[in-house]
Design an enzyme around this catalytic site. Structure first.
Site, PDB file in Angstrom:
ATOM      1  N   HIS A  26       0.818  -1.208   0.000  1.00 45.67           N
ATOM      2  CA  HIS A  26       0.000   0.000   0.000  1.00 45.67           C
ATOM      3  C   HIS A  26       0.857   1.266   0.000  1.00 45.67           C
ATOM      4  O   HIS A  26       1.576   1.526   0.966  1.00 45.67           O
ATOM      5  CB  HIS A  26      -0.888  -0.033   1.259  1.00 45.67           C
ATOM      6  CG  HIS A  26      -1.827   1.106   1.392  1.00 45.67           C
ATOM      7  ND1 HIS A  26      -1.738   2.017   2.410  1.00 45.67           N
ATOM      8  CD2 HIS A  26      -2.888   1.478   0.642  1.00 45.67           C
ATOM      9  CE1 HIS A  26      -2.716   2.897   2.295  1.00 45.67           C
ATOM     10  NE2 HIS A  26      -3.430   2.593   1.234  1.00 45.67           N
ATOM     11  N   ARG A  27       0.808   1.991  -1.097  1.00 45.42           N
ATOM     12  CA  ARG A  27       1.669   3.171  -1.321  1.00 45.42           C
ATOM     13  C   ARG A  27       3.145   2.752  -1.242  1.00 45.42           C
ATOM     14  O   ARG A  27       4.001   3.532  -0.805  1.00 45.42           O
ATOM     15  CB  ARG A  27       1.368   4.287  -0.316  1.00 45.42           C
ATOM     16  CG  ARG A  27      -0.111   4.600  -0.166  1.00 45.42           C
ATOM     17  CD  ARG A  27      -0.384   5.703   0.847  1.00 45.42           C
ATOM     18  NE  ARG A  27      -1.797   5.739   1.232  1.00 45.42           N
ATOM     19  CZ  ARG A  27      -2.314   6.509   2.161  1.00 45.42           C
ATOM     20  NH1 ARG A  27      -1.540   7.344   2.812  1.00 45.42           N
ATOM     21  NH2 ARG A  27      -3.601   6.461   2.461  1.00 45.42           N
ATOM     22  N   GLU A  53       1.137  -0.621  -4.945  1.00 45.36           N
ATOM     23  CA  GLU A  53      -0.050   0.231  -5.022  1.00 45.36           C
ATOM     24  C   GLU A  53       0.370   1.676  -5.210  1.00 45.36           C
ATOM     25  O   GLU A  53       1.254   2.178  -4.486  1.00 45.36           O
ATOM     26  CB  GLU A  53      -0.911   0.115  -3.758  1.00 45.36           C
ATOM     27  CG  GLU A  53      -2.321   0.621  -3.995  1.00 45.36           C
ATOM     28  CD  GLU A  53      -2.742   1.830  -3.210  1.00 45.36           C
ATOM     29  OE1 GLU A  53      -3.837   2.352  -3.461  1.00 45.36           O
ATOM     30  OE2 GLU A  53      -1.976   2.291  -2.338  1.00 45.36           O
ATOM     31  N   ASP A  55      -1.071   5.692  -5.842  1.00 41.96           N
ATOM     32  CA  ASP A  55      -2.149   6.680  -5.924  1.00 41.96           C
ATOM     33  C   ASP A  55      -1.758   7.708  -6.967  1.00 41.96           C
ATOM     34  O   ASP A  55      -0.650   8.250  -6.910  1.00 41.96           O
ATOM     35  CB  ASP A  55      -2.320   7.394  -4.569  1.00 41.96           C
ATOM     36  CG  ASP A  55      -2.743   6.443  -3.467  1.00 41.96           C
ATOM     37  OD1 ASP A  55      -3.767   5.767  -3.633  1.00 41.96           O
ATOM     38  OD2 ASP A  55      -2.038   6.377  -2.435  1.00 41.96           O
ATOM     39  N   HIS A  68      -0.849  10.534  -2.622  1.00 43.33           N
ATOM     40  CA  HIS A  68      -2.159  10.163  -2.091  1.00 43.33           C
ATOM     41  C   HIS A  68      -3.105  11.352  -1.974  1.00 43.33           C
ATOM     42  O   HIS A  68      -4.254  11.300  -2.402  1.00 43.33           O
ATOM     43  CB  HIS A  68      -2.007   9.495  -0.723  1.00 43.33           C
ATOM     44  CG  HIS A  68      -3.322   9.126  -0.111  1.00 43.33           C
ATOM     45  ND1 HIS A  68      -4.051   9.999   0.679  1.00 43.33           N
ATOM     46  CD2 HIS A  68      -4.068   8.001  -0.209  1.00 43.33           C
ATOM     47  CE1 HIS A  68      -5.178   9.415   1.047  1.00 43.33           C
ATOM     48  NE2 HIS A  68      -5.215   8.200   0.519  1.00 43.33           N
ATOM     49  N   GLU A 135      -4.506   3.521  -8.450  1.00 44.76           N
ATOM     50  CA  GLU A 135      -5.763   4.177  -8.072  1.00 44.76           C
ATOM     51  C   GLU A 135      -5.893   5.542  -8.742  1.00 44.76           C
ATOM     52  O   GLU A 135      -4.985   6.378  -8.632  1.00 44.76           O
ATOM     53  CB  GLU A 135      -5.851   4.345  -6.543  1.00 44.76           C
ATOM     54  CG  GLU A 135      -7.164   5.006  -6.147  1.00 44.76           C
ATOM     55  CD  GLU A 135      -7.403   5.080  -4.643  1.00 44.76           C
ATOM     56  OE1 GLU A 135      -6.576   4.555  -3.863  1.00 44.76           O
ATOM     57  OE2 GLU A 135      -8.413   5.686  -4.258  1.00 44.76           O
ATOM     58  N   GLN A 171      -7.995   0.685  -9.753  1.00 49.17           N
ATOM     59  CA  GLN A 171      -8.993   0.797  -8.684  1.00 49.17           C
ATOM     60  C   GLN A 171      -9.428   2.247  -8.564  1.00 49.17           C
ATOM     61  O   GLN A 171      -8.649   3.171  -8.837  1.00 49.17           O
ATOM     62  CB  GLN A 171      -8.360   0.338  -7.354  1.00 49.17           C
ATOM     63  CG  GLN A 171      -7.036   1.030  -7.129  1.00 49.17           C
ATOM     64  CD  GLN A 171      -6.481   0.952  -5.734  1.00 49.17           C
ATOM     65  OE1 GLN A 171      -7.193   0.698  -4.783  1.00 49.17           O
ATOM     66  NE2 GLN A 171      -5.186   1.209  -5.608  1.00 49.17           N
TER      67      GLN A 171
END
Ligand code: G3P
Ligand code: CA
Length: 285
Positions: A26-27, A53, A55, A68, A135, A171
């Site tokens: 995540h990130r 992942e 953003d 993010h 994302e 996503q």
């Protein structure tokens, strides 16, 4: 509940690797290094995260960058909205020092002065063999971001579609954004993120609608229970809750049947998965 191997029989559209549980960094490994930097992504891969992942936000001059928040304030030494800044202004920011101040035990001098990466830089560094879980953040603020994203994926020969796998998943909390991606490229597997302010409930009809364009769903793990996960399984959708950082929470989610987890600690999740695999092998002997 069907096994992953049985789920392989879905159509060739929107294929993602269903054979394995996804450990999603995540990130990047953002529990260890400044989020959404090349260092965090590299660490995520070294710690056996299956996917990086990322953003995405877009600058005033149309460059997709990894960050993010819509503002640069929290994760850099700058201030203001990304939509109002050029890529030159973004590149002048320090995206690492905040982490050293916020997490003194994990601080490293090498984090000082880290740059905000553009999306293209991430692909240049990690190449077409890495897995990306991307994302679209604030797509209403950045008209055209999906077109730019799909253009870049094509430029770097991504996604690489194998029969039951894709190196790219996209996503978003925005269905509109996912539908735009789908129109631009119907092959890329999509995950619908859902925000639940309270304990989650979902109907069969809602899941059937999501299944018409996406391969799965993601939501805050704190809002779901085993019954929710079972409903998603019944629709043969993937379920990737976020952001699960404690081992006991990871274990509970896995035992309940999720198909992947977003975590800031891919190393912790990897250890747990290995232990579980060892137990399963022992049980079969
Ligand atoms: O993308 C899953 C999860 O990352 C969504 O939450 O706020 O961390 O982007 P956020
Ligand atoms: Ca995210």
């Amino acid at each position: 509940m069907k096994k992953f191997s049985e789920l392989q029989n879905r159509s060739k559209e929107n294929q993602v690797n269903l054979n394995r549980f996804l450990n999603i960094a995540h990130r990047g490994a953002s529990g260890h290094a400044p989020e959404n930097t090349l260092v965090a992504y590299k660490m995520g891969r070294e710690m056996h995260g299956d996917s990086i992942e990322i953003d995405l936000q877009m600058t005033k001059d149309g460059i997709l960058i990894a960050m993010h928040d819509e503002r640069v304030d929290r994760t850099t030494n700058g201030t203001g909205y990304i939509k109002d800044m050029t890529i030159t202004e973004i590149k002048a920011l320090d995206a690492g020092s905040w982490f050293n101040k916020a997490h003194p035990k994990k601080a490293k001098p090498s984090y000082e002065g880290l740059c905000v990466p553009t999306f293209e830089e991430v692909l240049e560094v990690f190449g077409e063999d890495s897995r990306y879980y991307i994302e679209t953040k604030a797509p209403d603020v950045y008209p055209g971001m999906e077109k730019e994203l799909v253009r870049i994926l094509k430029k770097y020969n991504l996604p690489i579609n194998q029969e039951y796998a894709s190196n790219v998943i996209i996503q978003s909390f925005s269905e509109d954004s996912l539908q735009i991606v789908k129109k631009l490229n119907p092959i890329i597997p999509l995950i619908q993120l859902i925000s639940y302010p309270i304990q989650a409930t979902v109907s069969k009809a809602e899941l059937a609608h999501i299944k018409s364009y996406a391969v799965g769903v993601g939501m805050n793990y704190k809002r779901i229970d085993q019954a929710y996960i079972r409903k998603v399984q019944e629709q043969e959708l993937l379920i990737h809750p976020y952001t699960v950082n404690k081992r006991e929470d990871m274990k509970r989610m896995i035992d309940w049947g999720v198909t992947g987890l977003f975590t800031n600690y891919p190393d912790v999740l990897n250890t747990l998965l290995k232990e579980k695999q060892a137990i399963m092998i022992n049980d079969q002997l």
